[in-house]
Enzyme design. Structure first.
Site, mmCIF file in Angstrom:
data_model
loop_
_atom_site.group_PDB
_atom_site.id
_atom_site.type_symbol
_atom_site.label_atom_id
_atom_site.label_comp_id
_atom_site.label_asym_id
_atom_site.label_seq_id
_atom_site.Cartn_x
_atom_site.Cartn_y
_atom_site.Cartn_z
ATOM 1 N N ASP A 29 0.951 -1.020 -4.973
ATOM 2 C CA ASP A 29 -0.258 -0.224 -4.780
ATOM 3 C C ASP A 29 -1.197 -0.527 -5.944
ATOM 4 O OD1 ASP A 29 -0.872 2.370 -2.807
ATOM 5 O OD2 ASP A 29 -2.093 2.329 -4.635
ATOM 6 N N SER A 30 -2.494 -0.357 -5.708
ATOM 7 C CA SER A 30 -3.453 -0.613 -6.777
ATOM 8 C C SER A 30 -3.716 0.627 -7.624
ATOM 9 C CB SER A 30 -4.766 -1.129 -6.186
ATOM 10 O OG SER A 30 -5.246 -0.210 -5.225
ATOM 11 N N CYS A 88 -5.465 2.907 9.961
ATOM 12 C CA CYS A 88 -5.951 4.287 10.092
ATOM 13 C C CYS A 88 -7.466 4.296 10.264
ATOM 14 C CB CYS A 88 -5.505 5.153 8.929
ATOM 15 S SG CYS A 88 -6.069 4.583 7.336
ATOM 16 N N ASP A 103 0.737 -0.362 5.222
ATOM 17 C CA ASP A 103 0.003 0.863 5.571
ATOM 18 C C ASP A 103 -1.277 0.947 4.732
ATOM 19 O OD1 ASP A 103 -0.669 3.336 6.604
ATOM 20 O OD2 ASP A 103 0.650 4.455 5.262
ATOM 21 N N PHE A 125 0.869 -1.190 0.000
ATOM 22 C CA PHE A 125 0.000 0.000 0.000
ATOM 23 C C PHE A 125 0.905 1.240 0.000
ATOM 24 C CE2 PHE A 125 -2.120 -3.342 2.533
ATOM 25 C CZ PHE A 125 -3.303 -3.530 1.809
HETATM 26 N N1 SAH Z 1 2.096 4.564 3.045
HETATM 27 C C1 SAH Z 1 1.621 5.562 2.129
HETATM 28 C C2 SAH Z 1 0.133 5.806 2.244
HETATM 29 C C3 SAH Z 1 -0.748 4.595 1.976
HETATM 30 S S1 SAH Z 1 -2.420 4.975 1.762
HETATM 31 C C4 SAH Z 1 2.455 6.832 2.297
HETATM 32 O O1 SAH Z 1 3.199 6.957 3.301
HETATM 33 O O2 SAH Z 1 2.386 7.717 1.449
HETATM 34 C C5 SAH Z 1 -3.135 3.492 1.236
HETATM 35 C C6 SAH Z 1 -2.850 3.122 -0.206
HETATM 36 O O3 SAH Z 1 -3.430 1.828 -0.426
HETATM 37 C C7 SAH Z 1 -3.441 4.003 -1.277
HETATM 38 O O4 SAH Z 1 -2.396 4.472 -2.093
HETATM 39 C C8 SAH Z 1 -4.367 3.083 -2.108
HETATM 40 O O5 SAH Z 1 -4.283 3.334 -3.497
HETATM 41 C C9 SAH Z 1 -3.825 1.728 -1.795
HETATM 42 N N2 SAH Z 1 -4.754 0.585 -1.855
HETATM 43 C C10 SAH Z 1 -6.007 0.482 -1.388
HETATM 44 N N3 SAH Z 1 -6.473 -0.773 -1.510
HETATM 45 C C11 SAH Z 1 -5.480 -1.504 -2.090
HETATM 46 C C12 SAH Z 1 -5.339 -2.870 -2.460
HETATM 47 N N4 SAH Z 1 -6.318 -3.761 -2.237
HETATM 48 N N5 SAH Z 1 -4.186 -3.261 -3.012
HETATM 49 C C13 SAH Z 1 -3.189 -2.380 -3.230
HETATM 50 N N6 SAH Z 1 -3.258 -1.080 -2.878
HETATM 51 C C14 SAH Z 1 -4.390 -0.637 -2.320
#
Ligand code: SAH
Length: 400
Positions: free
Chosen positions: A254-255, A344, A304, A232
Site C-alpha cells: 500500500d502507498s 469500486c 483491490d 492495495f
Molecule cells: N482491500 C482493502 C481496501 C483497499 S482500499 C481492505 O479490505 O481493507 C485502496 C487502498 O489503495 C488504500 O489503502 C490506498 O492507500 C491504496 N492506494 C491507492 N493508490 C495506491 C497506489 N498507487 N499504490 C499503492 N497503494 C495505493
C-alpha cells in the site's frame, strides 16, 4: 399528506420521466421553478410541468442534485416519525449480520430510503456521514433514532471522508484509540477518526471470508502453504484473511504508511506468525513490475484498488489503469492460482469491468476461468430504481 409543505418544486416538461420510474434524484437542470422559498433540506412537493404531484423531496439549493426524494407516496407524512421508522427498519434489516461481525453498515443512503445518510457501526461506536441537506436538516431526529435502534450512545461524524471535512463527536465520547472489531472470527482495529471512509472497508467482509476459504482450498490442493500477494492492502484485512486460511507468506502493498502501520498489529491480534506477513510501502503499479522483474510467483493475488474513475469522463483512463494492474498481476500468478480482482468505480459497470479484465487475460497469454462474480455484503444493498448505488464489483479468476 404533508399539509405543512408549502414549498413546491415544478419540473420542466418531460422531466418527470425519471420520477415515474421512482429514481430518487432531481437534477437542477430538470427544475423549472421553485416556489415558497424552501430552506436547505426543507420538504418540497415535486410536481410535473402540468401540476401533477410526483414526490416528496428534500430541497438542496446548492447542489446539482437539487432535490432527493423521500417518498413517492402522496399520503406519506414526512416527519420525525417517518424518518425514525426508516432508521429502525434499516437497522432491523441487518439484525442477522451481527452474528458475523460487529463492523457493519446500518444505513446506506438511497438503498435504505434515506438519501445522503451513511451510518457504520464499529462495536459500540457509530460513525455517520451526512451527505445531503435533507439529512443534515434532520440530524437530531436521525441521531436520536439511530442511538435508540442500535443501543449505541457514541456517534462520530466523518461527513466528507474524502476531504477530511466535518469530523467530530456528535454524541457521547471521543473515540480515542482504534476500535477493536471482529469479522468472521478475525479481529481488526479501526481508526474511525483518521482512517479511510469511516475507518474500514466493511463492504469487503464476504470477500475476505472467501479469501480464507480460497487459501484453505489451495493449501489442500497444492499440498503446501500457498504464497499470496495483497495489492492495495490498506490496513491488511485481506492479508490477515489469507494468512488465516493457511497462506505461508503474504506480501502486502500500500502507498499509505499510516494504513500499513496497523498491519503488524492485526497479525498479532489474530495470533499469526508476524514473519510470514511482509508489509511494503510502495506504489502498486511499480511494485508489480518489480516483482515481475525478479520472477516472483504467487498462488493467490488480491487486487483491490481505490476508485480509479470518479466520473464518466475518467472511465477511459481508469480502464487502462485497471488493465495494467490486472495484466501485471496475471503474469505473477502460478498456474492453478487464483486472482480476486475488484473495482469500486461506480462509473465502471460490471460488464465493462469484466471486459477490461478479459483484455488483460488475453494480453497475459494465460488461460483463466471466471469462478464467480463478487460484490459487497448484504449491508451494502442497491435500490433497484437507483442503479448509481452499485459500485463494488469483483471477479474471481483461476489460472488454468
Ligand atoms: N482491500 C482493502 C481496501 C483497499 S482500499 C481492505 O479490505 O481493507 C485502496 C487502498 O489503495 C488504500 O489503502 C490506498 O492507500 C491504496 N492506494 C491507492 N493508490 C495506491 C497506489 N498507487 N499504490 C499503492 N497503494 C495505493
Amino acid at each position: 399528506m404533508n399539509k405543512g409543505a408549502a414549498a413546491e418544486l415544478r419540473l420542466k416538461p418531460g422531466k418527470e420521466r425519471s420520477l415515474a420510474r421512482r429514481h430518487p434524484w432531481i437534477y437542477a437542470t430538470a427544475v423549472a421553478r421553485v416556489s415558497g422559498s424552501p430552506a436547505a433540506g426543507e420538504l418540497v412537493a415535486v410536481r410535473a410541468a402540468d401540476g401533477r404531484w410526483l414526490a416528496w423531496a428534500a430541497y438542496a439549493p446548492d447542489s446539482l442534485i437539487r432535490a432527493r426524494c423521500w417518498s413517492f407516496d402522496e399520503q406519506a407524512q414526512i416527519d420525525c416519525d417517518w424518518l425514525a421508522a426508516r432508521v429502525r427498519e434499516s437497522v432491523a434489516r441487518r439484525a442477522r449480520l451481527v452474528e458475523h461481525s460487529n463492523a457493519l453498515r446500518l444505513v446506506y443512503g438511497e438503498a435504505d430510503l434515506l438519501p445522503g445518510l451513511i451510518v457504520d457501526r464499529y462495536a459500540d461506536q457509530l460513525v455517520v456521514q451526512l451527505q445531503s441537506p435533507g439529512v443534515k436538516a434532520h440530524r437530531e431526529v436521525l441521531l436520536d433514532s439511530l442511538c435508540q435502534a442500535s443501543g449505541c450512545s457514541d456517534v462520530y461524524e466523518r461527513s466528507a471522508a474524502e476531504t477530511g471535512d466535518a469530523r467530530g463527536v456528535l454524541r457521547g465520547r471521543e473515540p480515542t484509540a482504534p476500535i477493536r472489531v471482529h469479522e468472521h472470527g478475525l479481529a481488526f482495529r479501526v481508526d474511525v477518526r483518521r482512517g479511510h471512509k469511516t475507518g474500514f472497508y466493511i463492504d469487503q467482509r464476504d470477500n475476505r471470508r472467501l479469501a480464507v476459504e480460497l487459501a484453505r482450498e489451495l493449501a489442500a490442493s497444492l499440498k503446501r502453504a500457498p504464497r499470496a500477494l495483497n495489492a492495495f492492502c490498506y490496513t491488511g484485512a485481506f492479508s490477515i484473511a489469507l494468512a488465516r486460511g493457511g497462506a505461508g507468506e503474504v506480501i502486502s502493498i500500500d502507498s499509505s504508511a499510516d494504513a500499513l502501520a496497523l498491519g503488524p498489529t492485526h497479525a498479532e491480534l489474530n495470533g499469526l506468525n508476524a514473519a510470514s506477513l511482509k508489509w511494503r510501502c510502495a506504489d502498486v503499479f511499480e511494485e508489480l513490475r518489480a516483482l515481475r522483474d525478479t520472477a516472483e510467483r504467487f498462488d493467490l493475488i488480491v487486487l483491490d484498488p481505490p476508485k480509479f474513475a470518479a466520473n464518466h469522463h475518467q472511465v477511459e483512463r481508469a480502464a487502462r489503469a485497471y488493465k495494467d494492474i490486472n495484466w501485471n498481476a496475471l503474469r505473477l500468478l502460478q498456474p492453478g492460482g487464483v486472482l480476486m480482482t475488484f473495482s469500486c468505480s461506480g462509473a465502471i459497470g460490471v460488464e465493462l469491468f469484466q471486459k477490461i479484465v478479459a483484455g488483460a487475460v488475453i494480453d497475459s497469454g494465460a488461460d483463466c476461468a471466471m469462478r464467480a462474480r463478487l460484490g459487497p455484503g448484504a449491508d451494502h444493498p442497491m435500490l433497484m430504481t437507483h442503479p448509481e448505488g452499485e459500485y463494488l464489483k469483483g471477479l474471481l479468476l483461476q489460472r488454468l
